[in-house]
Design a protein around this motif. Structure first.
Motif, mmCIF file in Angstrom:
data_model
loop_
_atom_site.group_PDB
_atom_site.id
_atom_site.type_symbol
_atom_site.label_atom_id
_atom_site.label_comp_id
_atom_site.label_asym_id
_atom_site.label_seq_id
_atom_site.Cartn_x
_atom_site.Cartn_y
_atom_site.Cartn_z
ATOM 1 N N ILE A 302 0.838 -1.203 0.000
ATOM 2 C CA ILE A 302 0.000 0.000 0.000
ATOM 3 C C ILE A 302 0.872 1.251 0.000
ATOM 4 N N ASN A 303 1.899 1.250 0.848
ATOM 5 C CA ASN A 303 2.762 2.427 0.964
ATOM 6 C C ASN A 303 3.539 2.698 -0.319
ATOM 7 N N ARG A 304 3.923 1.644 -1.023
ATOM 8 C CA ARG A 304 4.736 1.834 -2.230
ATOM 9 C C ARG A 304 3.902 2.147 -3.461
ATOM 10 N N THR A 305 2.650 1.739 -3.475
ATOM 11 C CA THR A 305 1.858 1.868 -4.706
ATOM 12 C C THR A 305 0.632 2.761 -4.587
ATOM 13 N N GLN A 306 0.126 2.976 -3.381
ATOM 14 C CA GLN A 306 -1.150 3.664 -3.242
ATOM 15 C C GLN A 306 -1.086 4.993 -2.476
ATOM 16 N N VAL A 307 0.018 5.249 -1.796
ATOM 17 C CA VAL A 307 0.084 6.393 -0.886
ATOM 18 C C VAL A 307 1.215 7.332 -1.290
ATOM 19 N N ALA A 308 0.946 8.627 -1.313
ATOM 20 C CA ALA A 308 1.989 9.623 -1.579
ATOM 21 C C ALA A 308 3.038 9.562 -0.475
ATOM 22 N N GLU A 309 4.277 9.843 -0.817
ATOM 23 C CA GLU A 309 5.383 9.718 0.131
ATOM 24 C C GLU A 309 5.127 10.493 1.425
ATOM 25 N N GLU A 310 4.597 11.695 1.300
ATOM 26 C CA GLU A 310 4.383 12.526 2.485
ATOM 27 C C GLU A 310 3.200 12.067 3.331
ATOM 28 N N GLU A 311 2.419 11.098 2.844
ATOM 29 C CA GLU A 311 1.272 10.611 3.605
ATOM 30 C C GLU A 311 1.501 9.213 4.189
ATOM 31 N N ILE A 312 2.680 8.627 3.953
ATOM 32 C CA ILE A 312 3.000 7.321 4.524
ATOM 33 C C ILE A 312 3.185 7.461 6.033
ATOM 34 N N LEU A 313 2.618 6.528 6.783
ATOM 35 C CA LEU A 313 2.789 6.550 8.234
ATOM 36 C C LEU A 313 3.918 5.602 8.657
ATOM 37 N N ALA A 314 3.816 4.329 8.330
ATOM 38 C CA ALA A 314 4.855 3.370 8.712
ATOM 39 C C ALA A 314 4.663 2.072 7.940
ATOM 40 N N ASP A 315 5.731 1.264 7.875
ATOM 41 C CA ASP A 315 5.656 -0.072 7.289
ATOM 42 C C ASP A 315 5.413 -1.131 8.361
ATOM 43 N N SER A 316 5.112 -0.690 9.550
ATOM 44 C CA SER A 316 4.978 -1.590 10.691
ATOM 45 C C SER A 316 3.602 -2.252 10.749
ATOM 46 N N VAL A 317 3.522 -3.256 11.629
ATOM 47 C CA VAL A 317 2.244 -3.883 11.978
ATOM 48 C C VAL A 317 2.089 -3.781 13.487
ATOM 49 N N TYR A 318 0.911 -3.384 13.934
ATOM 50 C CA TYR A 318 0.619 -3.269 15.368
ATOM 51 C C TYR A 318 -0.480 -4.269 15.726
ATOM 52 N N PHE A 319 -0.624 -4.509 17.021
ATOM 53 C CA PHE A 319 -1.596 -5.497 17.477
ATOM 54 C C PHE A 319 -2.290 -4.975 18.731
ATOM 55 N N TYR A 320 -3.627 -4.968 18.685
ATOM 56 C CA TYR A 320 -4.378 -4.543 19.871
ATOM 57 C C TYR A 320 -4.711 -5.770 20.709
ATOM 58 N N ASN A 321 -4.234 -5.760 21.958
ATOM 59 C CA ASN A 321 -4.466 -6.850 22.896
ATOM 60 C C ASN A 321 -5.595 -6.453 23.841
ATOM 61 N N ARG A 322 -6.686 -7.212 23.806
ATOM 62 C CA ARG A 322 -7.869 -6.875 24.612
ATOM 63 C C ARG A 322 -7.588 -6.937 26.108
ATOM 64 N N SER A 323 -6.916 -7.978 26.523
ATOM 65 C CA SER A 323 -6.701 -8.159 27.960
ATOM 66 C C SER A 323 -5.811 -7.072 28.540
ATOM 67 N N LEU A 324 -4.879 -6.580 27.740
ATOM 68 C CA LEU A 324 -4.000 -5.495 28.192
ATOM 69 C C LEU A 324 -4.576 -4.119 27.890
ATOM 70 N N ASN A 325 -5.561 -4.068 26.969
ATOM 71 C CA ASN A 325 -6.093 -2.799 26.475
ATOM 72 C C ASN A 325 -4.947 -1.915 26.003
ATOM 73 N N ARG A 326 -4.122 -2.513 25.140
ATOM 74 C CA ARG A 326 -2.914 -1.818 24.715
ATOM 75 C C ARG A 326 -2.569 -2.185 23.272
ATOM 76 N N ILE A 327 -1.979 -1.221 22.561
ATOM 77 C CA ILE A 327 -1.481 -1.455 21.204
ATOM 78 C C ILE A 327 -0.022 -1.886 21.301
ATOM 79 N N LEU A 328 0.282 -3.062 20.760
ATOM 80 C CA LEU A 328 1.642 -3.590 20.765
ATOM 81 C C LEU A 328 2.285 -3.386 19.396
ATOM 82 N N TRP A 329 3.564 -3.096 19.388
ATOM 83 C CA TRP A 329 4.300 -2.915 18.139
ATOM 84 C C TRP A 329 4.969 -4.221 17.770
ATOM 85 N N LEU A 330 4.560 -4.810 16.638
ATOM 86 C CA LEU A 330 5.141 -6.066 16.185
ATOM 87 C C LEU A 330 6.347 -5.853 15.297
ATOM 88 N N SER A 331 6.713 -4.583 15.076
ATOM 89 C CA SER A 331 7.864 -4.146 14.252
ATOM 90 C C SER A 331 7.689 -4.504 12.787
#
Length: 331
Positions: A302-331
């Motif tokens: 998506i970042n390489r083909t669909q999004v302008a360079e200045e609108e890219i946020l990150a190439d990362s994947v995050y995970f929301y854990n319900r029990s922790l009520n927290r967003i985890l960074w999976l890198s």
């Protein structure tokens, strides 16, 4: 002008000269370089009226190409002249509410940008780290002619003038942003259907001529859209788009209090968070067939083909854990 070798600097100078001639002595036409998100630098043209303190800026980078001809430069200058005429402010922009913190605080919000790609910018603005991202702050310009469609990034000088700390900016913006930009979560299939609907109906409308309009039976259009939106392989994976109603810096909605928690309760499970741009994120239920690596490939694609360079946020994947009520960074 040698149309086979004109560089961007010569292109810019030709546009400035042409516009200055068209606009006349009541205007001063000049260019300036603006650093946008992710270190992207754009060249903006300003046509400042001698009796105005504020003027519109039009960026010209996307108009340039290496084999541009003299005739094309002339056409671009003609188009820019019309744009400046249409965009010219009727009166000077009143930013008096931005000067005093007690007034500015009502329109302060936050957005997410990538920390690593904005190291130089982060030296000049207050921010708070969130995994590989940075929370930065902005003021929504509600005054004419923008009416909420423009923002001012808060920098260190603004914060010092207001006499406040970054912690207070965070507290105020965390309260304001969900009110100024309410979140909305939409099924990806519905988003694709809306995009296809707008495109197909516009194409049909453009194709209609005179009385032939009566020959079109629109009852088949919705069936066609349903078939097309269901036929894309990626959309078979359950996906949801999280953004705000104005679709401006909507990725920040992932930090709104209770938004992800409420969505997880509705799903009854954890989910992945894919940063598709600074304006939205994609939510994917954890029990889907996707794994972490395939999701990262989706984000990168998506970042390489669909999004302008200045609108890219990150190439990362995050995970929301319900029990922790927290967003985890999976890198």
């Amino acid at each position: 002008m040698n149309h086979t070798s004109i560089d961007f600097t010569s292109f810019t100078q030709a546009i400035l000269k042409n516009l200055q001639e068209k606009l006349g002595s009541d205007y001063k036409v000049f260019s300036h370089c603006v650093r946008k998100n992710n270190g992207v630098e754009l060249t903006g043209i300003i046509a400042k009226h001698v009796r105005r303190t504020t003027s519109p800026t039009i960026y010209i980078n996307n108009f340039y190409k290496k084999d541009i001809t003299e005739g094309e430069v002339q056409k671009i200058a003609d188009d820019l002249f019309k744009e400046f005429q249409a965009a010219e402010f009727d009166k000077d922009l009143d930013l008096s509410n931005f000067v005093l913190f007690e007034k500015a605080r009502e329109r302060l919000g936050f957005k997410l940008i990538h920390a690593g790609k904005n190291k130089e910018l982060l030296k000049t603005v207050p921010y708070k780290r969130f995994h590989d991202l940075a929370i930065v702050f902005y003021y929504t310009v509600d005054e004419a002619p923008f009416h909420g469609k423009a923002t001012i990034l808060v920098n260190n000088a603004h914060m010092e003038r207001w006499g406040i700390k970054a912690e207070e900016l965070m507290e105020v913006s965390l309260k304001n942003t969900p009110l100024l930009y309410p979140s909305v979560i939409t099924n990806m299939a519905d988003v694709m259907k809306e995009i296809l609907s707008e495109g197909i109906k516009q194409d049909i409308e453009d194709a209609r001529l005179g009385d032939s309009k009566e020959l079109f039976d629109e009852s088949w259009i919705d069936d066609l859209i349903d078939q097309m939106s269901a036929g894309s392989g990626r959309e078979r994976m359950p996906m949801y788009v999280l953004t705000n109603r104005k679709k401006l810096y909507g990725a920040a909605c992932m930090l709104y209090p209770e938004v992800l928690k409420n969505f997880s309760e509705k799903l009854g499970q954890d989910f992945y968070v894919l940063p598709s741009s600074v304006h939205e994120v994609i939510l994917v239920p954890a029990n889907s067939e996707a794994d972490q690596e395939s999701l990262r490939e989706i984000v990168t694609d998506i970042n390489r083909t669909q999004v302008a360079e200045e609108e890219i946020l990150a190439d990362s994947v995050y995970f929301y854990n319900r029990s922790l009520n927290r967003i985890l960074w999976l890198s």
